[in-house]
Scaffold this motif. Sequence first.
Motif, mmCIF file in Angstrom:
data_model
loop_
_atom_site.group_PDB
_atom_site.id
_atom_site.type_symbol
_atom_site.label_atom_id
_atom_site.label_comp_id
_atom_site.label_asym_id
_atom_site.label_seq_id
_atom_site.Cartn_x
_atom_site.Cartn_y
_atom_site.Cartn_z
ATOM 1 N N GLY A 173 36.546 40.241 46.824
ATOM 2 C CA GLY A 173 35.756 41.168 46.026
ATOM 3 C C GLY A 173 34.248 40.977 46.135
ATOM 4 O O GLY A 173 33.488 41.695 45.500
ATOM 5 N N ASP A 174 33.808 40.005 46.941
ATOM 6 C CA ASP A 174 32.381 39.722 47.093
ATOM 7 C C ASP A 174 31.831 40.518 48.276
ATOM 8 O O ASP A 174 31.983 40.128 49.424
ATOM 9 C CB ASP A 174 32.170 38.224 47.306
ATOM 10 N N PHE A 175 31.189 41.657 47.985
ATOM 11 C CA PHE A 175 30.660 42.532 49.036
ATOM 12 C C PHE A 175 29.569 41.834 49.843
ATOM 13 O O PHE A 175 29.511 41.948 51.063
ATOM 14 C CB PHE A 175 30.118 43.828 48.428
ATOM 15 N N ILE A 176 28.692 41.098 49.160
ATOM 16 C CA ILE A 176 27.611 40.392 49.860
ATOM 17 C C ILE A 176 28.199 39.348 50.811
ATOM 18 O O ILE A 176 27.794 39.234 51.965
ATOM 19 C CB ILE A 176 26.642 39.730 48.857
ATOM 20 N N GLY A 177 29.191 38.597 50.321
ATOM 21 C CA GLY A 177 29.832 37.595 51.166
ATOM 22 C C GLY A 177 30.484 38.209 52.394
ATOM 23 O O GLY A 177 30.381 37.687 53.504
ATOM 24 N N LYS A 178 31.159 39.348 52.189
ATOM 25 C CA LYS A 178 31.814 40.021 53.313
ATOM 26 C C LYS A 178 30.776 40.520 54.321
ATOM 27 O O LYS A 178 30.956 40.393 55.538
ATOM 28 C CB LYS A 178 32.651 41.193 52.795
ATOM 29 N N THR A 179 29.663 41.057 53.816
ATOM 30 C CA THR A 179 28.592 41.527 54.696
ATOM 31 C C THR A 179 27.990 40.363 55.479
ATOM 32 O O THR A 179 27.748 40.463 56.690
ATOM 33 C CB THR A 179 27.494 42.232 53.869
ATOM 34 N N LEU A 180 27.759 39.241 54.791
ATOM 35 C CA LEU A 180 27.195 38.077 55.468
ATOM 36 C C LEU A 180 28.153 37.477 56.492
ATOM 37 O O LEU A 180 27.715 36.871 57.468
ATOM 38 C CB LEU A 180 26.764 37.032 54.439
#
Length: 199
Positions: A20-27
Amino acid sequence: MDDRQEWRDFALTHVEYLSGDFIGKTLCLFSLLPQAMIVSIVTLVVFKRDLHTISFALGVAVCELLNIMLKHWIREERPARKRTSFGHYGMPSDHAQISWFMAGYLTLFLLVRVYLQYHTWWQVVCGGGVGLALAVVWFILVHYVFTPCFPQIVQWRVCELLLICDTTLIPCVMWFEYANIRQEARARQRKLHPSSKSQ
Protein backbone atom coordinates in the motif's frame (compact mmCIF):
# COMPACT_ATOMS: atom_id res chain seq x y z
CA MET A 1 7.43 2.25 9.87
CA ASP A 2 5.40 -0.49 11.56
CA ASP A 3 7.16 -3.91 11.69
CA ARG A 4 3.75 -5.60 11.46
CA GLN A 5 3.11 -4.22 7.97
CA GLU A 6 3.51 -6.61 5.05
CA TRP A 7 6.52 -6.23 2.75
CA ARG A 8 5.90 -7.06 -0.91
CA ASP A 9 8.35 -7.98 -3.68
CA PHE A 10 8.37 -5.70 -6.68
CA ALA A 11 7.77 -7.91 -9.75
CA LEU A 12 10.95 -9.24 -11.47
CA THR A 13 13.24 -7.83 -8.75
CA HIS A 14 14.32 -8.60 -5.20
CA VAL A 15 13.32 -5.14 -4.00
CA GLU A 16 10.51 -4.94 -1.45
CA TYR A 17 8.14 -2.19 -0.43
CA LEU A 18 5.45 -1.95 2.22
CA SER A 19 2.05 -3.04 1.00
CA GLY A 20 0.00 0.00 0.00
CA ASP A 21 3.03 2.33 0.02
CA PHE A 22 2.88 4.20 -3.32
CA ILE A 23 6.12 6.09 -2.66
CA GLY A 24 7.93 2.85 -1.81
CA LYS A 25 6.63 1.18 -4.96
CA THR A 26 7.69 4.17 -7.07
CA LEU A 27 11.15 4.18 -5.49
CA CYS A 28 11.45 0.45 -6.28
CA LEU A 29 11.24 1.43 -9.94
CA PHE A 30 13.94 4.05 -9.49
CA SER A 31 16.18 1.50 -7.75
CA LEU A 32 16.41 -0.30 -11.12
CA LEU A 33 18.09 2.71 -12.78
CA PRO A 34 21.67 1.44 -12.25
CA GLN A 35 20.77 -1.80 -14.05
CA ALA A 36 19.12 0.16 -16.89
CA MET A 37 22.17 2.39 -17.14
CA ILE A 38 24.49 -0.62 -17.27
CA VAL A 39 22.39 -2.21 -20.04
CA SER A 40 22.57 1.10 -21.92
CA ILE A 41 26.35 1.25 -21.56
CA VAL A 42 26.76 -2.36 -22.75
CA THR A 43 24.51 -1.59 -25.72
CA LEU A 44 26.64 1.44 -26.58
CA VAL A 45 29.82 -0.65 -26.34
CA VAL A 46 28.41 -3.32 -28.66
CA PHE A 47 27.09 -0.90 -31.27
CA LYS A 48 29.57 2.01 -31.07
CA ARG A 49 32.81 0.15 -30.24
CA ASP A 50 34.42 3.43 -29.22
CA LEU A 51 37.36 3.31 -26.83
CA HIS A 52 35.95 6.06 -24.58
CA THR A 53 32.68 4.13 -24.18
CA ILE A 54 34.62 0.90 -23.56
CA SER A 55 36.75 2.71 -20.96
CA PHE A 56 33.64 4.02 -19.20
CA ALA A 57 32.14 0.51 -19.17
CA LEU A 58 35.37 -0.88 -17.72
CA GLY A 59 35.21 1.82 -15.03
CA VAL A 60 31.70 0.71 -14.11
CA ALA A 61 32.95 -2.90 -13.88
CA VAL A 62 35.89 -1.81 -11.69
CA CYS A 63 33.47 0.16 -9.50
CA GLU A 64 31.26 -2.92 -9.04
CA LEU A 65 34.25 -5.18 -8.25
CA LEU A 66 35.52 -2.63 -5.72
CA ASN A 67 32.08 -2.57 -4.11
CA ILE A 68 32.07 -6.37 -3.74
CA MET A 69 35.55 -6.31 -2.18
CA LEU A 70 34.65 -3.48 0.22
CA LYS A 71 31.45 -5.24 1.36
CA HIS A 72 33.42 -8.39 2.23
CA TRP A 73 36.20 -6.38 3.89
CA ILE A 74 33.95 -4.10 5.98
CA ARG A 75 31.23 -6.74 6.62
CA GLU A 76 28.66 -4.25 7.93
CA GLU A 77 25.17 -5.69 8.17
CA ARG A 78 22.17 -4.19 6.42
CA PRO A 79 19.61 -2.38 8.61
CA ALA A 80 18.05 -4.73 11.17
CA ARG A 81 14.68 -4.79 9.38
CA LYS A 82 16.13 -5.66 6.00
CA ARG A 83 17.95 -8.99 5.86
CA THR A 84 17.86 -10.03 2.22
CA SER A 85 18.62 -13.19 0.28
CA PHE A 86 20.65 -11.33 -2.39
CA GLY A 87 23.31 -9.74 -0.22
CA HIS A 88 24.04 -9.96 3.48
CA TYR A 89 26.34 -6.93 3.75
CA GLY A 90 25.21 -3.39 3.10
CA MET A 91 28.42 -1.30 3.37
CA PRO A 92 29.06 0.43 1.05
CA SER A 93 25.81 0.73 -0.85
CA ASP A 94 26.42 -0.60 -4.35
CA HIS A 95 23.50 1.42 -5.69
CA ALA A 96 24.91 4.64 -4.30
CA GLN A 97 28.44 3.80 -5.43
CA ILE A 98 27.47 3.00 -9.04
CA SER A 99 25.11 5.98 -9.19
CA TRP A 100 27.78 8.41 -8.06
CA PHE A 101 30.27 6.81 -10.41
CA MET A 102 27.91 7.42 -13.30
CA ALA A 103 27.29 10.94 -11.99
CA GLY A 104 23.55 10.65 -11.99
CA TYR A 105 20.39 10.40 -10.00
CA LEU A 106 22.01 11.21 -6.65
CA THR A 107 18.95 12.47 -4.86
CA LEU A 108 16.72 9.59 -5.95
CA PHE A 109 19.17 6.93 -4.86
CA LEU A 110 19.80 8.55 -1.51
CA LEU A 111 16.03 8.35 -0.95
CA VAL A 112 15.52 4.92 -2.54
CA ARG A 113 17.92 2.74 -0.58
CA VAL A 114 17.22 4.42 2.78
CA TYR A 115 13.47 4.76 2.39
CA LEU A 116 13.13 1.08 1.49
CA GLN A 117 15.46 0.19 4.41
CA TYR A 118 18.05 -1.68 2.33
CA HIS A 119 20.79 0.68 3.58
CA THR A 120 21.35 3.17 6.35
CA TRP A 121 22.10 6.82 5.52
CA TRP A 122 25.75 6.23 6.43
CA GLN A 123 26.01 3.24 4.04
CA VAL A 124 24.55 5.33 1.21
CA VAL A 125 26.87 8.28 1.90
CA CYS A 126 29.90 5.97 2.00
CA GLY A 127 28.84 4.23 -1.23
CA GLY A 128 28.40 7.63 -2.85
CA GLY A 129 31.81 8.80 -1.64
CA VAL A 130 33.60 5.69 -2.92
CA GLY A 131 31.80 5.92 -6.27
CA LEU A 132 32.66 9.62 -6.66
CA ALA A 133 36.31 9.10 -5.69
CA LEU A 134 36.64 6.20 -8.13
CA ALA A 135 34.96 8.27 -10.87
CA VAL A 136 37.58 11.01 -10.44
CA VAL A 137 40.49 8.53 -10.44
CA TRP A 138 39.09 6.64 -13.44
CA PHE A 139 38.45 9.89 -15.38
CA ILE A 140 42.08 10.96 -14.81
CA LEU A 141 43.36 7.52 -15.90
CA VAL A 142 41.22 7.45 -19.05
CA HIS A 143 41.93 11.01 -20.18
CA TYR A 144 45.58 11.37 -19.20
CA VAL A 145 46.94 7.81 -19.37
CA PHE A 146 44.72 5.74 -21.70
CA THR A 147 43.60 8.34 -24.28
CA PRO A 148 47.13 9.12 -25.54
CA CYS A 149 47.50 5.37 -26.23
CA PHE A 150 44.20 5.07 -28.15
CA PRO A 151 45.76 5.77 -31.61
CA GLN A 152 48.14 2.82 -31.10
CA ILE A 153 45.49 0.58 -29.54
CA VAL A 154 43.11 0.90 -32.50
CA GLN A 155 45.93 -0.37 -34.73
CA TRP A 156 45.98 -3.72 -32.91
CA ARG A 157 44.67 -6.60 -34.98
CA VAL A 158 42.05 -7.52 -32.37
CA CYS A 159 40.68 -3.96 -32.48
CA GLU A 160 40.43 -4.12 -36.27
CA LEU A 161 38.61 -7.46 -36.06
CA LEU A 162 36.15 -6.05 -33.50
CA LEU A 163 35.83 -2.73 -35.41
CA ILE A 164 36.93 -0.76 -32.34
CA CYS A 165 37.56 2.91 -33.11
CA ASP A 166 38.92 6.07 -31.48
CA THR A 167 36.66 9.12 -31.74
CA THR A 168 38.81 11.36 -29.51
CA LEU A 169 39.55 13.93 -32.23
CA ILE A 170 35.99 14.05 -33.62
CA PRO A 171 34.14 16.98 -31.99
CA CYS A 172 30.60 15.79 -32.76
CA VAL A 173 30.39 12.04 -33.27
CA MET A 174 26.67 12.09 -34.12
CA TRP A 175 27.17 14.65 -36.91
CA PHE A 176 30.24 12.79 -38.17
CA GLU A 177 28.33 9.51 -38.38
CA TYR A 178 25.32 11.17 -39.96
CA ALA A 179 27.39 12.96 -42.62
CA ASN A 180 29.44 9.87 -43.49
CA ILE A 181 26.45 7.55 -43.65
CA ARG A 182 24.56 10.05 -45.78
CA GLN A 183 27.52 10.45 -48.14
CA GLU A 184 28.01 6.69 -48.43
CA ALA A 185 24.29 6.10 -49.01
CA ARG A 186 24.27 8.68 -51.83
CA ALA A 187 27.35 7.12 -53.44
CA ARG A 188 25.77 3.66 -53.33
CA GLN A 189 22.50 5.06 -54.66
CA ARG A 190 24.38 6.54 -57.66
CA LYS A 191 26.07 3.18 -58.33
CA LEU A 192 22.73 1.35 -58.21
CA HIS A 193 20.86 3.92 -60.29
CA PRO A 194 23.31 5.80 -62.59
CA SER A 195 20.43 7.66 -64.26
CA SER A 196 19.63 9.45 -60.98
CA LYS A 197 22.84 11.54 -61.26
CA SER A 198 21.14 14.04 -63.51
CA GLN A 199 18.30 14.60 -61.04
